[in-house]
Scaffold this motif. Structure first.
Motif, PDB file in Angstrom:
ATOM      1  N   VAL A 253       0.833  -1.200   0.000  1.00 10.10           N
ATOM      2  CA  VAL A 253       0.000   0.000   0.000  1.00 10.10           C
ATOM      3  C   VAL A 253       0.869   1.251   0.000  1.00 10.10           C
ATOM      4  O   VAL A 253       1.824   1.362   0.771  1.00 10.10           O
ATOM      5  CB  VAL A 253      -0.930   0.031   1.231  1.00 10.10           C
ATOM      6  N   LEU A 254       0.526   2.190  -0.872  1.00  6.01           N
ATOM      7  CA  LEU A 254       1.194   3.487  -0.895  1.00  6.01           C
ATOM      8  C   LEU A 254       0.166   4.552  -0.540  1.00  6.01           C
ATOM      9  O   LEU A 254      -0.856   4.678  -1.198  1.00  6.01           O
ATOM     10  CB  LEU A 254       1.775   3.774  -2.283  1.00  6.01           C
ATOM     11  N   VAL A 255       0.445   5.319   0.504  1.00  2.64           N
ATOM     12  CA  VAL A 255      -0.455   6.389   0.914  1.00  2.64           C
ATOM     13  C   VAL A 255       0.019   7.708   0.312  1.00  2.64           C
ATOM     14  O   VAL A 255       1.186   8.082   0.437  1.00  2.64           O
ATOM     15  CB  VAL A 255      -0.525   6.526   2.454  1.00  2.64           C
ATOM     16  N   ALA A 256      -0.917   8.401  -0.324  1.00  2.00           N
ATOM     17  CA  ALA A 256      -0.639   9.716  -0.905  1.00  2.00           C
ATOM     18  C   ALA A 256      -1.590  10.721  -0.247  1.00  2.00           C
ATOM     19  O   ALA A 256      -2.711  10.908  -0.705  1.00  2.00           O
ATOM     20  CB  ALA A 256      -0.836   9.699  -2.414  1.00  2.00           C
ATOM     21  N   PRO A 257      -1.155  11.362   0.847  1.00  2.00           N
ATOM     22  CA  PRO A 257      -2.032  12.309   1.566  1.00  2.00           C
ATOM     23  C   PRO A 257      -2.135  13.640   0.836  1.00  2.00           C
ATOM     24  O   PRO A 257      -1.521  14.639   1.222  1.00  2.00           O
ATOM     25  CB  PRO A 257      -1.349  12.447   2.923  1.00  2.00           C
ATOM     26  N   VAL A 258      -2.945  13.681  -0.221  1.00  2.00           N
ATOM     27  CA  VAL A 258      -3.013  14.851  -1.092  1.00  2.00           C
ATOM     28  C   VAL A 258      -3.670  16.056  -0.429  1.00  2.00           C
ATOM     29  O   VAL A 258      -3.588  17.172  -0.947  1.00  2.00           O
ATOM     30  CB  VAL A 258      -3.758  14.520  -2.405  1.00  2.00           C
ATOM     31  N   ALA A 275      -0.768   4.360  11.277  1.00  2.23           N
ATOM     32  CA  ALA A 275      -1.165   3.532  10.133  1.00  2.23           C
ATOM     33  C   ALA A 275      -0.134   2.444   9.846  1.00  2.23           C
ATOM     34  O   ALA A 275      -0.486   1.306   9.512  1.00  2.23           O
ATOM     35  CB  ALA A 275      -1.379   4.405   8.895  1.00  2.23           C
ATOM     36  N   LYS A 276       1.146   2.786  10.001  1.00  3.09           N
ATOM     37  CA  LYS A 276       2.188   1.781   9.759  1.00  3.09           C
ATOM     38  C   LYS A 276       2.121   0.650  10.782  1.00  3.09           C
ATOM     39  O   LYS A 276       2.406  -0.515  10.456  1.00  3.09           O
ATOM     40  CB  LYS A 276       3.575   2.429   9.767  1.00  3.09           C
ATOM     41  N   ALA A 277       1.739   0.975  12.005  1.00  2.63           N
ATOM     42  CA  ALA A 277       1.616  -0.061  13.031  1.00  2.63           C
ATOM     43  C   ALA A 277       0.503  -1.041  12.681  1.00  2.63           C
ATOM     44  O   ALA A 277       0.659  -2.260  12.818  1.00  2.63           O
ATOM     45  CB  ALA A 277       1.352   0.579  14.392  1.00  2.63           C
ATOM     46  N   ILE A 278      -0.628  -0.510  12.197  1.00  8.15           N
ATOM     47  CA  ILE A 278      -1.734  -1.373  11.784  1.00  8.15           C
ATOM     48  C   ILE A 278      -1.312  -2.229  10.589  1.00  8.15           C
ATOM     49  O   ILE A 278      -1.601  -3.434  10.522  1.00  8.15           O
ATOM     50  CB  ILE A 278      -2.978  -0.537  11.423  1.00  8.15           C
ATOM     51  N   ALA A 279      -0.621  -1.611   9.634  1.00 12.02           N
ATOM     52  CA  ALA A 279      -0.167  -2.343   8.456  1.00 12.02           C
ATOM     53  C   ALA A 279       0.768  -3.479   8.854  1.00 12.02           C
ATOM     54  O   ALA A 279       0.688  -4.593   8.303  1.00 12.02           O
ATOM     55  CB  ALA A 279       0.539  -1.394   7.489  1.00 12.02           C
ATOM     56  N   LYS A 280       1.631  -3.220   9.810  1.00 10.46           N
ATOM     57  CA  LYS A 280       2.554  -4.258  10.268  1.00 10.46           C
ATOM     58  C   LYS A 280       1.793  -5.419  10.887  1.00 10.46           C
ATOM     59  O   LYS A 280       2.117  -6.596  10.653  1.00 10.46           O
ATOM     60  CB  LYS A 280       3.545  -3.663  11.272  1.00 10.46           C
ATOM     61  N   GLU A 281       0.778  -5.104  11.687  1.00 11.70           N
ATOM     62  CA  GLU A 281      -0.061  -6.151  12.275  1.00 11.70           C
ATOM     63  C   GLU A 281      -0.714  -7.010  11.201  1.00 11.70           C
ATOM     64  O   GLU A 281      -0.926  -8.209  11.389  1.00 11.70           O
ATOM     65  CB  GLU A 281      -1.160  -5.525  13.148  1.00 11.70           C
ATOM     66  N   ARG A 285       2.929  -4.139   3.660  1.00 13.53           N
ATOM     67  CA  ARG A 285       3.928  -3.080   3.525  1.00 13.53           C
ATOM     68  C   ARG A 285       3.210  -1.779   3.212  1.00 13.53           C
ATOM     69  O   ARG A 285       2.441  -1.694   2.257  1.00 13.53           O
ATOM     70  CB  ARG A 285       4.926  -3.400   2.414  1.00 13.53           C
ATOM     71  N   LEU A 286       3.474  -0.749   3.996  1.00 16.57           N
ATOM     72  CA  LEU A 286       2.872   0.557   3.785  1.00 16.57           C
ATOM     73  C   LEU A 286       3.961   1.611   3.696  1.00 16.57           C
ATOM     74  O   LEU A 286       4.820   1.706   4.569  1.00 16.57           O
ATOM     75  CB  LEU A 286       1.896   0.897   4.916  1.00 16.57           C
ATOM     76  N   GLU A 287       3.925   2.402   2.635  1.00 17.87           N
ATOM     77  CA  GLU A 287       4.842   3.522   2.461  1.00 17.87           C
ATOM     78  C   GLU A 287       4.023   4.780   2.188  1.00 17.87           C
ATOM     79  O   GLU A 287       2.834   4.706   1.859  1.00 17.87           O
ATOM     80  CB  GLU A 287       5.808   3.266   1.302  1.00 17.87           C
ATOM     81  N   ARG A 288       4.659   5.916   2.328  1.00 20.18           N
ATOM     82  CA  ARG A 288       3.988   7.201   2.113  1.00 20.18           C
ATOM     83  C   ARG A 288       4.804   8.038   1.140  1.00 20.18           C
ATOM     84  O   ARG A 288       6.038   8.014   1.170  1.00 20.18           O
ATOM     85  CB  ARG A 288       3.838   7.950   3.445  1.00 20.18           C
ATOM     86  N   ILE A 289       4.121   8.797   0.281  1.00 21.27           N
ATOM     87  CA  ILE A 289       4.856   9.701  -0.612  1.00 21.27           C
ATOM     88  C   ILE A 289       5.477  10.826   0.220  1.00 21.27           C
ATOM     89  O   ILE A 289       4.994  11.159   1.296  1.00 21.27           O
ATOM     90  CB  ILE A 289       3.965  10.296  -1.721  1.00 21.27           C
ATOM     91  N   ASP A 290       6.546  11.400  -0.283  1.00 23.32           N
ATOM     92  CA  ASP A 290       7.188  12.524   0.400  1.00 23.32           C
ATOM     93  C   ASP A 290       6.272  13.739   0.351  1.00 23.32           C
ATOM     94  O   ASP A 290       5.609  14.001  -0.664  1.00 23.32           O
ATOM     95  CB  ASP A 290       8.520  12.867  -0.268  1.00 23.32           C
ATOM     96  N   SER A 291       6.245  14.493   1.446  1.00 21.97           N
ATOM     97  CA  SER A 291       5.420  15.700   1.505  1.00 21.97           C
ATOM     98  C   SER A 291       5.982  16.778   0.584  1.00 21.97           C
ATOM     99  O   SER A 291       7.174  16.810   0.280  1.00 21.97           O
ATOM    100  CB  SER A 291       5.345  16.227   2.939  1.00 21.97           C
ATOM    101  N   LEU A 292       5.114  17.707   0.163  1.00 21.08           N
ATOM    102  CA  LEU A 292       5.529  18.758  -0.766  1.00 21.08           C
ATOM    103  C   LEU A 292       6.489  19.741  -0.119  1.00 21.08           C
ATOM    104  O   LEU A 292       7.463  20.168  -0.728  1.00 21.08           O
ATOM    105  CB  LEU A 292       4.301  19.502  -1.301  1.00 21.08           C
TER     106      LEU A 292
END
Length: 312
Positions: A253-258, A275-281, A285-292
């Motif tokens: 999963v890739l999170v893009a907090p637009v 969110a990463k803790a839930i994903a680990k459970e 695999r959860l990653e996030r895009i870099d902020s602007l």
């Protein structure tokens, strides 16, 4: 003759130090102090991400400085120069302080813009209302940028960030089209839908445009960071969405907090920790895009919108 245009750069605000958290939280709660448990929970969240240093304040300061530099470097008007002032919703300098500072400097013409691309009467609308009222007191003619959720440069920079992170999944052995992209934003009370508020539609438009630009077909929208009040908030929440995706056997999963434009609590804690803790459970695999943050394309987006307010 050169005219100086004041630019009021508005954002939510954050405490500058740990001992300011209670005053900040009280302001958010419209003068009602938080309970001891509420204060501890918020303090613990800040300590978990930064150990007492508040990156949002530094990020906002940097964004304001970068915007002023970009405005004057790209300035298409020979008879105008731009000076940026900061105005925060829940911390000093407040929105009213920013307008006061412009008045003291003799500014007669100004533009207001919020470091958030999507309009809601409950968010951007509130910023504008406060700035308008204070500007009227001082006789400052003030225009506002209400939203910029489909600006081509904003879509471009977000798409680049999505593509860059997807490449990291591919390098780690995942199939690009098997990575589920979750676009997210801060939830608001669900009653805005009854008001015909454009917030949700604008967010979906941004998400769709970014997905198309990045060549993403496996995506959906979710909400995050809802307030804890008796009234219902827009959902589903990202934590519930992750659990649903686990049932679909989605592993990447890739999170893009637009809905957010810089690193702050809703990004550094709600996504990077919670969110990463839930994903680990869920063995996901959860990653996030870099902020602007101060990305040049984002600064150009803001500058273009400000310049456009002077076009007939």
């Amino acid at each position: 003759m050169m005219t100086t245009i004041g630019v009021l750069v508005m954002s939510y605000g954050t405490p500058e130090s740990m001992d300011q958290i209670e005053a900040y939280y009280t302001h958010i709660r419209r003068g009602h102090p938080p309970t001891e448990d509420q204060l501890k929970e918020l303090t613990d969240r800040y300590e978990a991400i930064v150990g007492g240093v508040f990156p949002l304040r530094a990020n906002t300061d940097n964004q304001v400085a970068a915007l002023q530099e970009t405005l004057n470097r790209m300035n298409p008007y020979q008879d105008k120069q731009f000076i940026c002032y900061q105005g925060l919703k829940h911390a000093s300098p407040f929105i009213e302080d920013g307008v006061e500072a412009m008045a003291k400097d003799g500014i007669k013409e100004a533009v207001g813009i919020v470091l958030a691309p999507h309009y809601s009467v409950m968010s951007i609308g509130g910023y504008i209302k406060r700035a308008e009222a204070k500007a009227a007191e001082h006789g400052i003619a003030m225009k506002f940028v209400k939203s910029y959720h489909l600006h081509p440069k904003l879509i471009e920079v977000l798409a680049k960030r999505v593509s860059a992170k997807l490449e990291q999944f591919v390098e780690a052995g995942a199939l690009r089209d098997k990575v589920r992209v979750l676009f997210s934003a801060h939830s608001l009370p669900a009653k805005i839908l009854e008001m015909g508020d454009p917030y949700q539609d604008q967010l979906l438009e941004t998400s769709r445009a970014v997905a198309e630009k990045a060549g993403v077909t496996s995506w959906q929208f979710t909400w995050q960071s809802a307030g804890r009040t008796a009234e219902p908030w827009l959902g589903p929440d990202i934590l519930d969405t992750l659990r649903d995706l686990s049932q679909e056997q989605i592993e990447d999963v890739l999170v893009a907090p637009v809905g957010f434009v810089s690193d702050h609590l809703e990004v550094l804690y709600d996504l990077d920790i919670e969110a990463k803790a839930i994903a680990k459970e869920l063995d996901m695999r959860l990653e996030r895009i870099d902020s602007l943050n101060t990305d040049p394309l984002y600064m150009e987006t803001l500058s273009d919108c400000i310049f456009s307010t002077f076009k007939s």
